[in-house]
Write a protein that holds these residues in place. Structure first.
Motif, short mmCIF file in Angstrom:
data_model
loop_
_atom_site.label_atom_id
_atom_site.label_comp_id
_atom_site.label_asym_id
_atom_site.label_seq_id
_atom_site.Cartn_x
_atom_site.Cartn_y
_atom_site.Cartn_z
N ALA A 11 36.48 45.08 37.82
CA ALA A 11 37.34 45.85 38.74
C ALA A 11 38.80 45.75 38.33
CB ALA A 11 37.16 45.35 40.17
N LEU A 12 39.23 44.59 37.88
CA LEU A 12 40.62 44.43 37.45
C LEU A 12 40.90 45.24 36.19
CD1 LEU A 12 41.14 40.65 38.13
CD2 LEU A 12 42.38 42.53 39.21
N GLU A 13 39.93 45.32 35.31
CA GLU A 13 40.11 46.09 34.08
C GLU A 13 40.09 47.59 34.31
OE1 GLU A 13 38.85 44.66 29.84
OE2 GLU A 13 37.19 44.33 31.26
N HIS A 14 39.22 48.04 35.23
CA HIS A 14 38.98 49.47 35.35
C HIS A 14 39.36 50.07 36.69
CE1 HIS A 14 36.95 49.30 31.52
NE2 HIS A 14 36.24 48.29 31.96
N GLY A 15 39.68 49.22 37.66
CA GLY A 15 39.96 49.71 39.00
C GLY A 15 41.44 49.80 39.31
N LYS A 16 41.70 50.03 40.56
CA LYS A 16 43.08 50.10 41.02
C LYS A 16 43.41 48.79 41.72
CE LYS A 16 43.43 55.07 41.09
NZ LYS A 16 43.91 56.24 41.82
N PHE A 17 43.82 48.86 42.97
CA PHE A 17 44.16 47.64 43.70
C PHE A 17 42.90 46.86 44.03
CE2 PHE A 17 47.53 50.72 44.92
CZ PHE A 17 48.60 50.06 44.35
N VAL A 18 43.02 45.53 44.04
CA VAL A 18 41.88 44.67 44.33
C VAL A 18 42.29 43.66 45.39
CG1 VAL A 18 40.24 43.01 43.37
CG2 VAL A 18 41.01 44.93 41.97
N VAL A 19 41.46 43.54 46.43
CA VAL A 19 41.69 42.57 47.50
C VAL A 19 40.52 41.60 47.48
CG1 VAL A 19 42.03 42.22 49.97
CG2 VAL A 19 42.92 44.29 48.88
N ILE A 20 40.83 40.30 47.44
CA ILE A 20 39.79 39.27 47.44
C ILE A 20 40.13 38.22 48.49
CG2 ILE A 20 39.23 39.58 45.00
CD1 ILE A 20 40.88 37.03 44.42
N ASN A 21 39.17 37.35 48.76
CA ASN A 21 39.46 36.22 49.65
C ASN A 21 39.71 34.97 48.81
OD1 ASN A 21 36.94 35.10 48.99
ND2 ASN A 21 35.95 35.99 50.78
#
Length: 86
Positions: A11-21
Motif C-alpha cells: 500500500a505504501l508503494e502503490h497507494g495514497k494515504f495510509v492510516v494504521i494503528n
C-alpha cells in the motif's frame, strides 16, 4: 502479522494515504510513512481529513524517499551478506 505488513508495504508503494494503528507500527518503522491512530474516532477523523487532502507528487516523492531509505532491497541484502560473511 507478516502478511499484513507485506500488504502495508505494498500500500505504501502503490497507494495514497495510509492510516494504521500502533500495533502495526510496533517497531516505529512506519512512523513518517503513515498516519498512526488507535481509536475508531481518531481513525475516522483522520480519514475525513485525508479525503479533503490532495495527494500531491511532492508528498509522494517525500514518502518514496523515506520508504527507500528503509526498504531498499539492495541495501538490505548487503546487510544480510555482511552479517553472514562478516
Amino acid at each position: 502479522q507478516t502478511g499484513v505488513k507485506l500488504k502495508l508495504i505494498h500500500a505504501l508503494e502503490h497507494g495514497k494515504f495510509v492510516v494504521i494503528n500502533s500495533k502495526m507500527n510496533d517497531s516505529d518503522v512506519f512512523e513518517g510513512l503513515c498516519s498512526v491512530r488507535d481509536s475508531a474516532e481518531e481513525i475516522a477523523k483522520k480519514l475525513e481529513e485525508l479525503m479533503r487532502t490532495d495527494f500531491t507528487p511532492e508528498f509522494k516523492a517525500q514518502r518514496d524517499a523515506k520508504f527507500r531509505a528503509i526498504f531498499d532491497n539492495q541495501k538490505n541484502a548487503q546487510k544480510i551478506i555482511d552479517v553472514i560473511f562478516g
